[in-house]
Design a protein around this motif. Structure first.
Motif, PDB file in Angstrom:
ATOM      1  N   SER A  51       0.962  -0.948   0.079  1.00  0.00           N
ATOM      2  CA  SER A  51       0.267  -0.322  -0.338  1.00  0.00           C
ATOM      3  C   SER A  51       0.682   1.402   0.237  1.00  0.00           C
ATOM      4  O   SER A  51       1.528   1.353   0.984  1.00  0.00           O
ATOM      5  N   MET A  52       0.951   2.238  -0.763  1.00  0.00           N
ATOM      6  CA  MET A  52       1.664   3.424  -1.105  1.00  0.00           C
ATOM      7  C   MET A  52       1.372   4.604  -0.814  1.00  0.00           C
ATOM      8  O   MET A  52      -0.166   4.644  -0.793  1.00  0.00           O
ATOM      9  N   GLU A  53       1.654   5.606  -0.702  1.00  0.00           N
ATOM     10  CA  GLU A  53       1.342   6.729  -0.177  1.00  0.00           C
ATOM     11  C   GLU A  53       1.488   7.778  -1.437  1.00  0.00           C
ATOM     12  O   GLU A  53      -0.061   8.382  -1.304  1.00  0.00           O
ATOM     13  N   TYR A  54       2.054   7.428  -1.731  1.00  0.00           N
ATOM     14  CA  TYR A  54       1.760   8.765  -3.231  1.00  0.00           C
ATOM     15  C   TYR A  54       3.181   8.075  -4.315  1.00  0.00           C
ATOM     16  O   TYR A  54       4.002   8.095  -3.680  1.00  0.00           O
ATOM     17  N   SER A  55       2.209   7.152  -5.513  1.00  0.00           N
ATOM     18  CA  SER A  55       3.052   6.366  -5.990  1.00  0.00           C
ATOM     19  C   SER A  55       2.899   7.151  -7.775  1.00  0.00           C
ATOM     20  O   SER A  55       2.382   7.482  -8.173  1.00  0.00           O
ATOM     21  N   SER A  56       4.189   6.866  -8.496  1.00  0.00           N
ATOM     22  CA  SER A  56       4.952   7.455 -10.102  1.00  0.00           C
ATOM     23  C   SER A  56       4.649   5.587 -10.545  1.00  0.00           C
ATOM     24  O   SER A  56       5.098   4.370  -9.666  1.00  0.00           O
ATOM     25  N   ASN A  57       4.770   5.451 -11.147  1.00  0.00           N
ATOM     26  CA  ASN A  57       4.461   3.902 -12.275  1.00  0.00           C
ATOM     27  C   ASN A  57       6.355   4.218 -12.681  1.00  0.00           C
ATOM     28  O   ASN A  57       6.853   4.854 -12.204  1.00  0.00           O
ATOM     29  N   GLY A  58       6.517   2.676 -13.228  1.00  0.00           N
ATOM     30  CA  GLY A  58       8.099   2.585 -13.715  1.00  0.00           C
ATOM     31  C   GLY A  58       8.905   1.793 -13.075  1.00  0.00           C
ATOM     32  O   GLY A  58       9.960   1.704 -13.432  1.00  0.00           O
ATOM     33  N   LEU A  59       8.767   1.861 -11.540  1.00  0.00           N
ATOM     34  CA  LEU A  59       9.579   1.107 -10.560  1.00  0.00           C
ATOM     35  C   LEU A  59       9.207  -0.072 -10.260  1.00  0.00           C
ATOM     36  O   LEU A  59       9.530   0.184  -9.397  1.00  0.00           O
ATOM     37  N   GLY A  60       7.571  -0.684 -10.970  1.00  0.00           N
ATOM     38  CA  GLY A  60       7.417  -1.950 -10.173  1.00  0.00           C
ATOM     39  C   GLY A  60       6.053  -1.524  -9.778  1.00  0.00           C
ATOM     40  O   GLY A  60       4.838  -2.394  -9.766  1.00  0.00           O
ATOM     41  N   ASP A  61       5.618  -0.649  -9.478  1.00  0.00           N
ATOM     42  CA  ASP A  61       3.565  -0.390  -9.338  1.00  0.00           C
ATOM     43  C   ASP A  61       2.440  -0.129 -10.633  1.00  0.00           C
ATOM     44  O   ASP A  61       3.802   0.388 -10.805  1.00  0.00           O
ATOM     45  N   PHE A  62       2.175  -0.795 -10.937  1.00  0.00           N
ATOM     46  CA  PHE A  62       1.422  -1.056 -12.141  1.00  0.00           C
ATOM     47  C   PHE A  62      -0.102  -0.607 -11.461  1.00  0.00           C
ATOM     48  O   PHE A  62      -0.948  -0.162 -13.016  1.00  0.00           O
ATOM     49  N   ARG A  63       0.052  -0.015 -10.721  1.00  0.00           N
ATOM     50  CA  ARG A  63      -0.982   0.466 -10.440  1.00  0.00           C
ATOM     51  C   ARG A  63      -1.601   2.469 -10.564  1.00  0.00           C
ATOM     52  O   ARG A  63      -0.879   2.655 -11.015  1.00  0.00           O
ATOM     53  N   ALA A  64      -2.521   3.012 -10.530  1.00  0.00           N
ATOM     54  CA  ALA A  64      -2.476   4.231 -11.682  1.00  0.00           C
ATOM     55  C   ALA A  64      -1.965   5.493 -10.614  1.00  0.00           C
ATOM     56  O   ALA A  64      -1.611   5.631  -9.149  1.00  0.00           O
ATOM     57  N   ALA A  65      -1.116   6.278 -11.298  1.00  0.00           N
ATOM     58  CA  ALA A  65      -0.124   6.283 -10.919  1.00  0.00           C
ATOM     59  C   ALA A  65      -1.199   8.225 -10.256  1.00  0.00           C
ATOM     60  O   ALA A  65      -1.880   9.043 -11.377  1.00  0.00           O
ATOM     61  N   ALA A  66      -0.020   8.574  -9.419  1.00  0.00           N
ATOM     62  CA  ALA A  66      -0.659   9.517  -8.818  1.00  0.00           C
ATOM     63  C   ALA A  66       0.094  10.833  -9.475  1.00  0.00           C
ATOM     64  O   ALA A  66       0.091  11.904  -8.928  1.00  0.00           O
ATOM     65  N   ILE A  67       1.780  10.309  -9.307  1.00  0.00           N
ATOM     66  CA  ILE A  67       2.471  11.090 -10.638  1.00  0.00           C
ATOM     67  C   ILE A  67       3.280  10.546 -11.478  1.00  0.00           C
ATOM     68  O   ILE A  67       3.719   9.845 -11.317  1.00  0.00           O
ATOM     69  N   GLU A  68       3.272  12.106 -12.849  1.00  0.00           N
ATOM     70  CA  GLU A  68       4.015  11.609 -13.356  1.00  0.00           C
ATOM     71  C   GLU A  68       5.485  12.703 -13.505  1.00  0.00           C
ATOM     72  O   GLU A  68       4.395  14.023 -13.989  1.00  0.00           O
ATOM     73  N   VAL A  69       6.584  12.553 -13.664  1.00  0.00           N
ATOM     74  CA  VAL A  69       7.647  14.652 -14.202  1.00  0.00           C
ATOM     75  C   VAL A  69       7.853  13.476 -14.865  1.00  0.00           C
ATOM     76  O   VAL A  69       9.494  12.566 -15.040  1.00  0.00           O
ATOM     77  N   ARG A  70       8.049  13.822 -16.128  1.00  0.00           N
ATOM     78  CA  ARG A  70       8.579  14.221 -17.502  1.00  0.00           C
ATOM     79  C   ARG A  70      10.495  14.716 -17.778  1.00  0.00           C
ATOM     80  O   ARG A  70      10.192  15.931 -17.428  1.00  0.00           O
ATOM     81  N   ASN A  71      10.993  13.851 -17.440  1.00  0.00           N
ATOM     82  CA  ASN A  71      12.190  14.817 -17.907  1.00  0.00           C
ATOM     83  C   ASN A  71      13.407  13.540 -18.804  1.00  0.00           C
ATOM     84  O   ASN A  71      12.996  12.198 -19.116  1.00  0.00           O
ATOM     85  N   GLU A  72      14.869  13.978 -18.829  1.00  0.00           N
ATOM     86  CA  GLU A  72      15.561  12.804 -19.281  1.00  0.00           C
ATOM     87  C   GLU A  72      15.721  11.297 -18.690  1.00  0.00           C
ATOM     88  O   GLU A  72      16.067  11.199 -19.768  1.00  0.00           O
ATOM     89  N   PHE A  73      15.318  11.317 -17.697  1.00  0.00           N
ATOM     90  CA  PHE A  73      15.332  10.431 -17.048  1.00  0.00           C
ATOM     91  C   PHE A  73      13.813   9.573 -17.374  1.00  0.00           C
ATOM     92  O   PHE A  73      14.329   8.386 -16.699  1.00  0.00           O
ATOM     93  N   GLY A  74      13.139  10.361 -17.989  1.00  0.00           N
ATOM     94  CA  GLY A  74      12.086   9.125 -18.570  1.00  0.00           C
ATOM     95  C   GLY A  74      10.855   9.780 -16.905  1.00  0.00           C
ATOM     96  O   GLY A  74      10.675  10.924 -16.655  1.00  0.00           O
ATOM     97  N   THR A  75       9.549   8.588 -16.603  1.00  0.00           N
ATOM     98  CA  THR A  75       8.840   9.788 -15.983  1.00  0.00           C
ATOM     99  C   THR A  75       8.540   9.146 -14.175  1.00  0.00           C
ATOM    100  O   THR A  75       7.939   9.094 -13.751  1.00  0.00           O
ATOM    101  N   ALA A  76       9.653   7.994 -14.342  1.00  0.00           N
ATOM    102  CA  ALA A  76       9.229   7.706 -12.720  1.00  0.00           C
ATOM    103  C   ALA A  76       9.623   8.472 -11.835  1.00  0.00           C
ATOM    104  O   ALA A  76      10.916   9.253 -12.172  1.00  0.00           O
ATOM    105  N   LEU A  77      10.225   8.215 -10.547  1.00  0.00           N
ATOM    106  CA  LEU A  77      10.165   8.355  -9.849  1.00  0.00           C
ATOM    107  C   LEU A  77      10.527   7.493  -8.592  1.00  0.00           C
ATOM    108  O   LEU A  77       9.665   7.068  -7.997  1.00  0.00           O
TER     109      LEU A  77
END
Ligand code: DGJ
Length: 700
Positions: A51-77
């Motif tokens: 159970s996450m408190e505030y989570s992005s996709n891309g590093l293992g959490d496949f549920r709806a993301a709370a945050i996506e920030v795009r930069n040269e590293f992709g969108t995962a946080l």
């Protein structure tokens, strides 16, 4: 919440207050197939199953993301706990409406999460209103050394370890707003939202998760409101492992916010609450909280005037004399405020012109607004005025001067709705023009009420629209609108503002913050309004809900309902009239006068009391409104259609003082509170359609 050894912040619980947390109930880690782990050699640790408190996709959490920030590293946080602060009170949200309270009433926790690689900090804010049983959440996203674009930024997400809910939302359409809709939780995702540039008639920025067997009095209800008036999303997503994720925030369709290095973005606020007192508990908690901690207007706790609005009486076709004759009748009938609706400005004789030209039409009103306001004031009534500031007609002085102020795509035809276009509120000069022109009108006469209308949704956004990129436009529009509302409501604190968007097309908490009233619907049919008002008052305070008696046959649906039922239903909200009083018979005029006299005696109870929805069927509705000291109750019963061999209806009231004796003048009888609440009242057996009664109970 819990900070794990690796500084990942997980969610542990949200719900009924727990006094002490022993933390003896540990997190169970399991090796789940296809749930990836960030730790080599540890197959049981996965962001996908925690159970996450505030989570992005891309590093293992496949549920709806709370945050996506795009930069040269992709969108995962990879967000890790960094630090936290707890302080009394609550900070203001930058440029956005939000809940407020004194330092004694609220305490705030801020948690900084940090992603080392992208140098992004995410600050989660939680303000606890302990007494009011509410939690305000919002998020600030801050870039470090890398410019980025924000593509998703929910105001909150909340993971539950089970799916034992039914989802309550408010859906509908124009003329049928806020239909209370209960949807079973499904495999997959239930989501609501708007991409119309306004919260919309058909979806409300609100969701509740209730126990499947919830009743009015029992069962758990988790509710969430978003304090926002533009494009939004709200969803409940279930997972294969039978957990669920709940979230609300800005809609990420068409949203993309550019952040240079060291810049930040503030999300709108979400307001969460929990009750185990069923749906009535949710309603009453919500009313009390919003009334005290969200409605910023000086009118928040003031009784609202009974008004007459000339819209359905005259539409665009009126003269000063017609308005004054209506006002004279209204005054005779005990009405306190005259609201002059659409058609008083520019050359506005139908809905095809003049929006934007906020100066009085002297052909219709030769003595100007001031002359009219004075004449109405002389009758002892207040004077209010309609505006639709966010719009522009192609046939207007404003458009001829500033065609580029209308939102449009260069090279394409305009897209019309009600023959009008929307002004580009992402442009500062447009907002300034509106502030100036409305200020000028409000200063020109004794105007103490404003109805702020908005009659179409936004289309035709293009790249480079005004100062905003295409993907920033919708949010910048709302920020522009909020600046206008902030400026005007602060500059004119003596003006009671009512929001409207073709009825309830933007009846949301962002607007309620600035404007303590809203016109619930353009549907003025008493029967049609039953569900509209019930849905609206499910969460919004009664004092915010405009409700008018109109003519028959009803202008929207053609239905003919008794005058008493129209009055009884309108008295479930802020009573007003919207019909040509001069055309009524003397006996009907007397009925209006007795309705207004009666309403004045119950106004405090209706507008600021506790509401109880009593046993409802498809064909009957019953409510009691009880004032705070339980000395008065207003009971309303409506039976929609007559039926053959209709069963007798027995209704049990709620919220009274058990031992107190109450007198009911309409029944000319007295009853004890416990009698009314346990035995109940037998409704009159009348074989007529659209029959209703209203009984007032005054404690003796
Ligand atoms: C839509 C509103 O909901 C109505 O009450 C009325 O004000 C019209 N607009 C006027 O154009």
């Amino acid at each position: 919440m819990q900070v794990l050894e690796n500084d990942i912040l997980v969610h542990r619980y949200f719900g009924k207050k727990v006094n002490q947390f022993s933390s003896s109930n540990k997190i169970t880690y399991l090796d789940r197939a296809f749930s990836p782990s960030p730790i080599s050699g540890n197959r049981t640790f996965s962001l996908d199953t925690l159970s996450m408190e505030y989570s992005s996709n891309g590093l293992g959490d496949f549920r709806a993301a709370a945050i996506e920030v795009r930069n040269e590293f992709g969108t995962a946080l990879d967000l890790r706990y960094q630090t936290h602060r707890i302080f009394k009170g609550k900070k203001k949200l930058l440029d956005l409406p939000a809940s407020f309270a004194s330092e004694e009433e609220v305490e705030t926790l801020e948690i900084d999460l940090y992603d080392q690689l992208t140098d992004v900090t995410v600050t989660l804010s939680y303000s606890v209103f302990e007494e009011a049983n509410f939690l305000a959440r919002s998020v600030v996203i801050q870039t470090g050394r890398y410019p980025s674009t924000l593509e998703t930024a929910l105001s909150f997400m909340l993971d539950f370890p089970h799916q034992d809910f039914a989802i309550h939302s408010l859906t509908g359409r124009y003329g049928y707003e806020k239909e209370w809709t209960v949807t079973p939780i499904t495999k997959g995702k239930y989501s609501i939202g708007s991409i119309r540039g306004a919260s919309s008639h058909s979806r409300t920025p609100f969701l509740a998760l209730a126990s499947k067997d919830v009743t009015e009095d029992y069962g758990e209800v988790y509710s969430a409101h978003l304090v926002y008036s533009g494009n939004f999303t709200g969803f409940v997503e279930t997972t294969a492992l039978e957990t669920c994720r709940w979230g609300m925030g800005l809609n990420d369709w068409g949203f993309c916010w550019k952040l240079e290095a060291h810049q930040s973005f503030q999300t709108p606020e979400a307001l969460l609450s929990y009750t185990d007192r069923g749906l009535t508990g949710m309603t009453q908690t919500s009313h009390a909280f919003l009334q005290k901690h969200l409605v910023r207007s000086p009118f928040a706790n003031k009784p609202r005037p009974i008004l007459i609005n000339n819209w359905e009486a005259t539409y665009f076709h009126f003269t000063e004399e017609k308005i004054l004759s209506l006002a004279r009748e209204a005054q005779q009938a005990g009405i306190e405020l005259f609201v002059l609706d659409d058609g008083w400005f520019g050359k506005r004789n139908n809905d095809e012109s003049s929006l934007g030209d906020w100066y009085v039409n002297k052909e219709k009103l030769p003595n100007g607004l001031n002359g009219l306001a004075e004449a109405i004031n002389d009758l002892g009534m207040e004077f209010g005025l309609w505006f639709e500031p966010e719009m522009i007609s192609v046939d207007s002085e404003l458009y001829r001067k500033h065609p580029d102020w209308a939102i449009h795509i260069k090279g394409r035809e305009h897209i019309y709705s009600r023959e009008q276009l929307v002004l580009d509120l992402s442009k500062k000069e447009v907002c300034d023009y509106l502030i100036d022109s409305i200020t000028r009108v409000l200063q020109s006469a004794n105007i103490t009420y404003v109805k702020w209308d908005m009659n179409r949704n936004i289309t035709s956004i293009s790249e480079g629209q005004a100062n905003a990129t295409k993907h920033e436009f919708y949010h910048r529009y709302i920020l522009g609108l909020y600046r206008i509302l902030d400026t005007l409501t602060q500059a004119f604190p003596h003006v009671l503002f009512e929001s409207c968007a073709g009825g309830g097309g933007r009846n949301d908490l962002g607007m309620l913050y600035y404007m303590p009233q809203a016109w619930a619907s353009d549907n003025t049919d008493a029967i049609g309004r039953l569900s509209i008002q019930e849905g609206t008052s499910l969460i919004y305070p009664i004092a915010s809900m405009g409700a008018h008696v109109s003519a028959v046959p009803n202008h929207q649906v053609g239905r003919i309902t008794p005058f008493s039922t129209r009055g009884n239903v309108a008295m479930l909200g802020n009573l007003g009239y919207e019909l040509d009083l001069t055309a009524l018979s003397d006996s009907k005029k007397k009925e209006v006068a007795s309705q207004t006299a009666l309403y004045k005696s119950i106004r405090q109870t209706v507008q600021f009391g506790n509401i109880y929805r009593l046993q409802q069927t498809e064909n009957t509705k019953a409510y009691t409104y009880v004032n705070k000291d339980k000395s008065q109750a207003v009971f309303t019963f409506v039976k929609i259609l007559a039926q053959p061999e209709a069963p007798l209806v027995q209704v049990r009231l709620k919220g009274l003082e058990e031992r107190a004796l109450y007198h009911c003048p309409q029944l000319d009888a007295s009853f004890y509170g416990d009698e009314l609440m346990n035995i109940g009242l037998t409704m009159p057996h009348i074989q007529k359609d659209f029959f209703s009664v209203q009984y007032i109970f005054n404690k003796i």
